[in-house]
Design a protein around this motif. Structure first.
Motif, PDB file in Angstrom:
ATOM      1  N   ALA A 125      53.523  14.769  -6.523  1.00 53.43           N
ATOM      2  CA  ALA A 125      53.074  14.473  -7.887  1.00 53.43           C
ATOM      3  C   ALA A 125      52.263  15.622  -8.465  1.00 53.43           C
ATOM      4  O   ALA A 125      52.411  15.982  -9.643  1.00 53.43           O
ATOM      5  N   VAL A 160      54.019  12.406 -14.703  1.00 48.85           N
ATOM      6  CA  VAL A 160      54.307  11.822 -13.394  1.00 48.85           C
ATOM      7  C   VAL A 160      53.406  10.620 -13.157  1.00 48.85           C
ATOM      8  O   VAL A 160      52.228  10.619 -13.541  1.00 48.85           O
ATOM      9  N   GLY A 165      48.208  13.248 -14.361  1.00 49.98           N
ATOM     10  CA  GLY A 165      49.026  12.277 -13.651  1.00 49.98           C
ATOM     11  C   GLY A 165      48.419  10.886 -13.691  1.00 49.98           C
ATOM     12  O   GLY A 165      47.245  10.706 -14.018  1.00 49.98           O
TER      13      GLY A 165
END
Length: 472
Positions: free
Chosen positions: A17, A27, A232
């Protein structure tokens, strides 16, 4: 819609990630458990204020990982502690072989074999960073340093038994290599069983065998904090049962073992490929005990009191016998025990004057036997009076481990077999083993190269594959 979804928040999933987020792609990480980390988690398993590591505990590959070394993890709370000695291996006469950051100190502990040990390790250590970048990726690749890799390969493809027979005469060096090679979960006579032992020895000298202050969970927390900083998203308590739930992503990366991935992605993967995943062989299982102690372990060999890790199994012959029994599907009567005593060096692990100990041995896959007595007998053999210090213990059978982390299938902590062929064909024979036949689906767990350990390289390589194809 997101660019990528990563299923599983172990070190490999978080590494994948991070790699994707650093390239400016969106992500999201989905984790089934309430806490992140997979095998890199910590909790009070025995008594309040006694902090234990669920699975991984000692981390030479994490501090030596080419990917992790380039991340700002210290800024996010990760602090490494280096024990005085990486490893001690006691023998019945009260002596101990050691693995120290100092090659000279290690050689001195090996007596007559010190010179031979230096001849084996010193050429590898001179360019360890280059060599680590070569072996922490699929074996089938175009090497940047072919002669260096070939030199390592000629040693690594040997069995541990063959390597010791060719180079060492005394019992201390032979026992030290036996304990290191047994991390492979292979019989010591198996081709390639020397490889993991050589890697661990090299990393011990190059970067040490450190522990994270505050538990292995701190590695996961630092990775997660950096991922969030990059934009993320992480969602815990989100179990994915069918990959069709994730059709809002351009790429899905599965930080799941080959067997679990074949179930979750069954609706999208070709039958022949799924069957190959299901046939990927397991490594043996482990039986683990966490101890809360009233004081430090009273080792007979003083060097053991300075080591973060202690290998308990006696001579090369004894360890070889134990690992052969496991390979045959038998529970060894005198198992090889891997023990970590983090609280000697990290005061956050236990109340003042008290200590924690993490120990496990190898058992056949799915073993139902309680081997607590065998483990404690081995500890007591080298530390008389150990049993009198036990305040509490927490045992984890193979299926207990799986209940905490579905990737520890039947107690297999390696993500699959580590024999020579399955280091190459991991989990299938493929030039890009992270890519499945179905566009947009990737594997990034320890069932892919370079295999088990907290290093993030499986996730790193899988993310690179996805970025090169789906996420360009």
């Amino acid at each position: 819609m997101v660019d990528a979804i990563v299923v599983g928040s172990g070190p490999n999933g978080l590494a994948a990630a991070i790699m994707i987020a650093r390239e400016g792609r969106s992500v999201c990480v989905l984790e089934a458990q309430p806490t992140i980390g997979g095998g890199a988690r910590s909790a009070e398993l025995t008594l309040p204020r006694f902090l234990h590591d669920y699975c991984s505990a000692i981390h030479p590959l994490a501090i030596g990982s080419p990917f992790f070394r380039n991340l700002p993890l210290p800024r996010h709370g990760l602090e490494w502690i280096q024990p005085d000695l990486a490893l001690a291996h006691p023998l019945d006469d009260g002596s101990a072989a050691i693995l120290s950051r100092s090659l000279e100190e290690t050689c001195l502990s090996l007596g007559e074999d010190g010179r031979a040990y230096r001849q084996v390790l010193e050429p590898l250590l001179q360019r360890w960073e280059v060599l680590a970048a070569e072996f922490l990726q699929p074996i089938i690749h175009l090497p940047k340093h072919p002669w260096l890799l070939a030199r390592f390969g000629l040693l690594a493809v040997q069995s541990a038994a063959g390597l010791t027979r060719r180079h060492f005469r005394g019992e201390r060096a032979r026992a030290l290599l036996a304990g290191l090679a047994a991390h492979s979960f292979l019989p010591l006579e198996a081709p390639g069983s020397a490889s993991i032992g050589l890697v661990l020895a090299m990393m011990g000298h190059a970067v040490g065998w450190p522990i994270p202050r505050g538990g292995s969970q701190k590695i996961s927390e630092a990775l997660a904090a950096y991922l969030l900083e990059l934009g993320g998203v992480i969602k815990t308590g989100h179990s994915v049962q069918d990959i069709r739930e994730l059709e809002n992503a351009r790429a899905v990366l599965l930080d799941l073992t080959a067997w679990r991935a074949s179930c979750v992605a069954a609706s999208r993967l070709p039958t022949a490929y799924r069957e190959r995943l299901e046939r990927f062989p397991h490594a043996p299982s482990v039986f683990k005990i966490d101890y809360a102690l009233n004081g430090p372990i009273p080792w007979k060999a003083d060097k053991c009191r300075c080591a973060g890790t202690v290998h308990l199994g006696g001579t090369f012959a004894e360890i070889a016998t134990s690992e052969r029994a496991v390979a045959r599907g038998e529970v060894p009567s005198r198992p090889f025990v891997l023990l970590a005593q983090q609280s000697l060096f990290d005061q956050t692990r236990a109340p003042a004057g008290k200590h924690t100990v993490w120990a496990y041995c190898h058992v056949p896959r799915g073993c139902l036997s309680d081997v607590s007595i065998a483990i404690e007998t081995q500890i007591e053999r080298f530390a008389p009076g150990f049993s009198d210090l036990i305040l509490a213990r927490h045992t984890s059978s193979p299926f207990t481990l799986e209940s905490h982390n579905v990737n520890l299938d039947g107690g297999d902590i390696s993500g699959g077999a580590n024999d020579l062929w399955h280091l190459i064909a991991r989990p299938t024979f493929n030039a890009v083993p992270y890519r499945t036949p179905t566009r947009g689906i990737y594997l990034c767990s320890s069932s892919t190269p370079p295999g088990g350990g907290v290093h993030g390289m499986c996730g790193y390589h899988a993310a690179r594959a996805a970025l090169a194809r789906e996420l360009r």
